[in-house]
Write a protein that holds these residues in place. Structure first.
Motif, short mmCIF file in Angstrom:
data_model
loop_
_atom_site.label_atom_id
_atom_site.label_comp_id
_atom_site.label_asym_id
_atom_site.label_seq_id
_atom_site.Cartn_x
_atom_site.Cartn_y
_atom_site.Cartn_z
N THR A 1 5.94 14.61 3.37
CA THR A 1 5.84 13.87 4.63
C THR A 1 4.49 13.17 4.68
N TYR A 2 4.53 11.88 4.97
CA TYR A 2 3.31 11.07 5.03
C TYR A 2 3.05 10.61 6.46
N GLU A 3 1.79 10.56 6.81
CA GLU A 3 1.37 10.04 8.11
C GLU A 3 0.74 8.68 7.87
N CYS A 4 1.33 7.65 8.50
CA CYS A 4 0.91 6.27 8.26
C CYS A 4 0.30 5.68 9.53
N PRO A 5 -0.99 5.33 9.49
CA PRO A 5 -1.63 4.75 10.67
C PRO A 5 -1.30 3.27 10.81
N LEU B 1 -4.25 2.93 18.24
CA LEU B 1 -3.87 3.47 16.94
C LEU B 1 -2.61 4.31 17.06
N ARG B 2 -1.67 4.06 16.18
CA ARG B 2 -0.44 4.83 16.14
C ARG B 2 -0.28 5.49 14.78
N LYS B 3 0.38 6.64 14.77
CA LYS B 3 0.62 7.35 13.53
C LYS B 3 2.11 7.64 13.40
N LYS B 4 2.70 7.03 12.39
CA LYS B 4 4.13 7.18 12.16
C LYS B 4 4.34 8.02 10.90
N THR C 1 6.93 17.05 -9.57
CA THR C 1 6.54 17.81 -8.38
C THR C 1 5.42 17.16 -7.58
N ASP C 2 4.74 16.20 -8.15
CA ASP C 2 3.52 15.67 -7.53
C ASP C 2 3.80 14.42 -6.71
N TRP C 3 3.27 14.41 -5.51
CA TRP C 3 3.24 13.21 -4.67
C TRP C 3 1.77 12.87 -4.41
N PRO C 4 1.40 11.59 -4.38
CA PRO C 4 -0.01 11.24 -4.18
C PRO C 4 -0.54 11.72 -2.83
N THR C 5 -1.79 12.11 -2.82
CA THR C 5 -2.43 12.54 -1.57
C THR C 5 -2.50 11.39 -0.58
N VAL C 6 -2.88 10.22 -1.08
CA VAL C 6 -2.93 9.00 -0.28
C VAL C 6 -2.28 7.89 -1.10
N THR C 7 -1.42 7.12 -0.49
CA THR C 7 -0.72 6.07 -1.21
C THR C 7 -1.59 4.83 -1.35
N ASP C 8 -1.50 4.20 -2.54
CA ASP C 8 -2.11 2.90 -2.78
C ASP C 8 -1.34 2.23 -3.91
N GLU C 9 -1.84 1.12 -4.42
CA GLU C 9 -1.11 0.38 -5.45
C GLU C 9 -0.92 1.20 -6.72
N GLY D 1 -1.97 3.37 2.03
CA GLY D 1 -2.87 3.85 3.07
C GLY D 1 -2.33 5.00 3.88
N CYS D 2 -1.21 5.60 3.45
CA CYS D 2 -0.64 6.74 4.17
C CYS D 2 -1.09 8.05 3.52
#
Length: 514
Positions: free
Chosen positions: A78-82, A90-93, A122-130, A140-141
């Protein structure tokens, strides 16, 4: 051709009405004796067979009779996207992502079953980027939760019989993750083989459910017994097979048939394919995974160029500065240089980002010679520069973390200069034989990778120079004066001065001084 990590959901075979927990897991490897009086056929002359006909009938029967030890691994995050709304607040989806891959159980210990799969499954990035994307998640999520489970298949929506897995150890360089569960699962009945014993044309057997739709056993041949995978974080030895595997096969066990016993042996874990090859699939050799499977301790491999920084390496740099007109070498996306001074000092420069349009250095470091042949040298004076020129800084004026930074930076400059001059020396003979030509290619590739690993060091040095370079009203120093200067005390680290008065056998590198 580029490589990609595959995803294949492998379903476990279940007796109707029987859950994983109810299946008795074999506690030891099953021994299948070869048929008496049966000699290896013409396709079984090395350690592993070239044809599946070499498989012992009893081994074939056992494989069909035992419950499956291969499972579908579901990973969720689950990612939190500002973002900002029309009102400027500011919203967080939150966004959820789900992926499926393959895992297989291989060991039961202390009432827990250990399962192996690929790290990228098993691995998902801690923070998404290119460079670190997640499916349908914008850059940026931030990841706020994740979970790993065994499910029936990718369409399984009944949660109550899912089996939760926890991570024991992950090795991004090997692309291997070990998981565990308190549930008793069927485990691999075959012994761990030797991937180093594989030859071209050996037959391999890969288990799985292509696309998570139907059960399939894919057979293929080893078409290259050795491949070194250095894509992104990966750094391991592979072999290449031509089995027709679908995207998603990551984590599938790969077996070969032993000519000695007629049994299957685990020789690798499938993890990637070539984007431009319909049947070029890369398998992690099991030899380098065996220790991780038993000790659960990761041993990071040293990537890129790592040379022994001793007196011999220093002499190669000295010779290089005398024999080459160009003193330049790379450090990340910047250019550095090294020059030999008449008093034996090596003068290192890190040039500004605009080089060669602008030629001023942002840093100059002296590397003093030492009579201790086990070390490369001793740090001398340091100048910080900008467009105005250079400013001498005393070692005592630096904070501890800054001193550590410059220790690491000097080692990086040393390593890169040694690697560069070694490559230039190898280039002289590159056309005399294929072996020497291949050597220069390996040296060049390793130099490029090592250089890229120093990006943070180079960037932080530039930021430091912007703050600590000569300011208006100060008298700057010109690099030409440094190249002819031999003053041995002003501005030197106290540890350097102490080493001049220390017997050679008691001297240690600056990075090890306490």
């Amino acid at each position: 051709m580029a490589k990609f990590g595959g995803w294949l959901c492998v379903l476990s075979f279940l007796v109707p009405g029987l859950s994983f927990a109810a299946v008795d897991a074999p506690q030891s490897k099953v021994e299948v004796k070869p048929e008496a009086g049966v000699a290896p056929g013409p396709y079984c002359t090395n350690e592993y067979a070239d044809d599946l006909s070499a498989l012992n009938p009893k081994a074939r029967e056992l494989e069909q009779r035992l419950p499956s030890y291969t499972f579908c691994i579901r990973t969720m995050a689950t990612y939190e996207c500002p973002s900002y709304g029309p009102d400027g607040n500011l919203r967080k989806k939150k966004r959820k992502v789900v992926g499926h891959g393959t895992g297989f159980a291989y060991r039961v210990q202390g009432g827990e079953t250990y399962v192996m799969t690929n790290q990228h499954v098993t691995d998902w990035p801690t923070v998404t980027d290119e460079q670190n994307p997640a499916d349908d998640v914008p850059a940026g999520c931030k990841r706020v939760s994740d979970a790993i489970k065994i499910v029936d298949d990718e369409s399984d929506s009944f949660d109550r019989d899912d089996i939760t897995l926890t991570q024991v150890v992950a090795d991004p360089q090997l692309d291997i993750t070990i998981l565990k569960t308190k549930n008793q699962l069927p485990v691999l009945p075959w012994k761990i083989g030797h991937s180093s014993g594989l030859k071209e044309r050996n037959v391999v057997d890969v288990r799985g459910f292509p696309l998570g739709v139907f059960k399939a056993t894919n057979a293929g041949k080893v078409i290259a017994a050795y491949d070194h995978d250095e894509y992104k974080e990966w750094d391991h030895v592979d072999f290449v097979i031509d089995a027709l595997l679908s995207p998603g096969n990551s984590g599938s066990p790969v077996f070969a048939v032993s000519c000695k016993t007629g049994e299957f042996e685990l020789v690798g874990v499938y993890h990637a394919g070539y984007t431009e090859g319909s049947a070029l699939n890369v398998v992690i050799g099991i030899d380098q995974v065996r220790e991780l499977m038993t000790t659960f301790k990761r041993k990071p491999q040293v990537r890129g160029v790592r040379v022994a920084l001793d007196h011999a390496a220093r002499m190669r740099v000295v010779a290089g500065t005398k024999n080459n007109l160009e003193p330049f070498f790379p450090l990340s996306n910047m250019t550095a240089s090294v020059r030999y001074r008449h008093d034996g000092v090596l003068v290192y420069e890190l040039l500004n980002r605009g080089f060669p349009t602008r030629v001023y250095p942002v840093l100059v470091m002296e590397d003093m010679p030492s009579s201790n042949e086990s070390i490369f040298g001793v740090m001398g004076r340091i100048w910080i520069g900008n467009r105005q020129g250079l400013k001498l800084h005393k070692w005592a004026d630096f904070e501890a973390d800054t001193q550590e930074h410059f220790d690491k930076l000097l080692d990086a400059l040393r390593e890169e200069s040694v690697a560069t001059f070694d490559l230039r020396e190898a280039d002289r003979d590159a056309e005399t034989s294929r072996e020497k030509f291949e050597l220069t290619k390996r040296l060049e590739k390793a130099l490029q990778k090592a250089s890229a690993s120093y990006a943070d060091l180079a960037s932080n040095t530039v930021e430091f120079a912007e703050k600590r370079g000569p300011q208006p009203g100060e008298m700057p120093v010109d690099v030409r004066s440094i190249l002819v200067s031999g003053d041995k005390h002003e501005g030197f680290p106290a540890t350097t001065i102490a080493r001049w008065a220390t017997p050679p056998d008691a001297r240690v590198p600056a990075s090890k001084a306490k």
